[in-house]
Design an enzyme around this catalytic site. Sequence first.
Site, PDB file in Angstrom:
ATOM      1  N   LYS A  34       5.962 -10.988 -12.422  1.00  0.00           N
ATOM      2  CA  LYS A  34       6.629 -10.702 -11.150  1.00  0.00           C
ATOM      3  C   LYS A  34       5.593 -10.397 -10.072  1.00  0.00           C
ATOM      4  CE  LYS A  34       7.225  -5.784 -12.277  1.00  0.00           C
ATOM      5  NZ  LYS A  34       8.190  -4.674 -12.421  1.00  0.00           N
ATOM      6  N   ARG A 130      18.152   4.565 -12.730  1.00  0.00           N
ATOM      7  CA  ARG A 130      17.670   3.507 -11.845  1.00  0.00           C
ATOM      8  C   ARG A 130      18.537   2.292 -12.111  1.00  0.00           C
ATOM      9  NH1 ARG A 130      11.495   1.254 -12.089  1.00  0.00           N
ATOM     10  NH2 ARG A 130      12.407   0.358 -13.970  1.00  0.00           N
ATOM     11  N   TYR A 258     -11.873   5.167  14.278  1.00  0.00           N
ATOM     12  CA  TYR A 258     -10.805   5.959  14.871  1.00  0.00           C
ATOM     13  C   TYR A 258     -10.861   7.401  14.367  1.00  0.00           C
ATOM     14  CZ  TYR A 258      -8.461   1.724  16.582  1.00  0.00           C
ATOM     15  OH  TYR A 258      -8.150   0.565  17.237  1.00  0.00           O
ATOM     16  N   MET A 306      -6.792  -1.766  11.089  1.00  0.00           N
ATOM     17  CA  MET A 306      -5.893  -2.825  10.647  1.00  0.00           C
ATOM     18  C   MET A 306      -6.653  -4.043  10.123  1.00  0.00           C
ATOM     19  SD  MET A 306      -2.884  -4.879  12.676  1.00  0.00           S
ATOM     20  CE  MET A 306      -1.725  -3.512  12.630  1.00  0.00           C
TER      21      MET A 306
END
Length: 365
Positions: A34, A130, A258, A306
Amino acid sequence: MQPHATLRIHGDAIAENTRRLAAATDATLMAVVKADGFGHGHAALRALDAGATRLGVAGIEEALPLRWTGVSAPILSWLNPVDADAASAIRNDIELAVPSIAHLGAFATAAARVGRRALVHLHVDTGMARDGAEAAEWRPLCELARAYELRGLIRVVGIMSHLARADEPGDPLTVRQRLVFDAAVRTARRRGLAPRFSHLAATAATLTDPSTHFDLVRVGAGLYGIDPSHTTELRPAMTLTARVTKVRDVPAATAVGYGSRYITDRATRLALLPLGYADGIPRSLSPDASAFVRGRRVPLAGTVSMDQLVIDVGDAGVEPGERVVLFGQGDAGEPTIHDWARWAGTIEHDIVTRIGPRVHVEDAA
């Protein structure tokens, strides 16, 4: 033109891990592929040549492309909404997990429309709250499944559940879940069902608890070098590298990135890499995080942006165009996915499945 960042997938490591996991059990081995093979793409199918005989995915939309590209092995899809495209799954011999009476009815209706039996695995919740049928629904689900079998609409291939704490070997909850699962299988058999497979264990339980193996084990993370129980050393199957786009020599007390959270403590060289959180690099990395260049680990400098991050290469003399290893197999001392998961406060699965589409992917073997 060389790519700025490359993800190398080591198919030989996947094959080696598969053989090791197959040797740890007498049960049938299902390779869980998956999420694009946990981010490893079609290389995950190397498991079929190394001991796995079945495949597992989450949704039908993951199963169908495998069948369309020629994969003939049995494929189980275990996470679908009631209104999923069960008809396409049935036409392509995709086995479907059934976590509720509503799902069973929908899949039987699709089978009647297609004119073929649906191959199903009844999914029981044994203690995770779940997916899977609740205790009160299990007996009627089994009874209805048998009724649909007699009508030629479905065939129950398996019964399945998931363990909550298999990554903590010896935890009492695993014993309790195994007993609940045993009882659920007995209930199904008393209702006339004869599933070929009962399956409960994933990677951690496959490596640590033979009592949970039953007829089949579902191994995902272990194929790719991840042992959630941290009891077995497997080979990581992924190496992430990036090429330096720019360097600069800076004095001590230079603020980087940053928030100015990294301040150089000496005159040093900074190297810029064209990778960031948009590419799957965790922004939450601890100050201990490092990369690997010219045979040594060097610290990441400042907050991950980013699209870019900075490393402090000291006096290593790194130049633009050089390739830096973010994580790899660890053979040369480079960081591994285990290191990165620790630095990000997460699990290895999160690291390998988050690499973004801007990163070039290539098969190493």
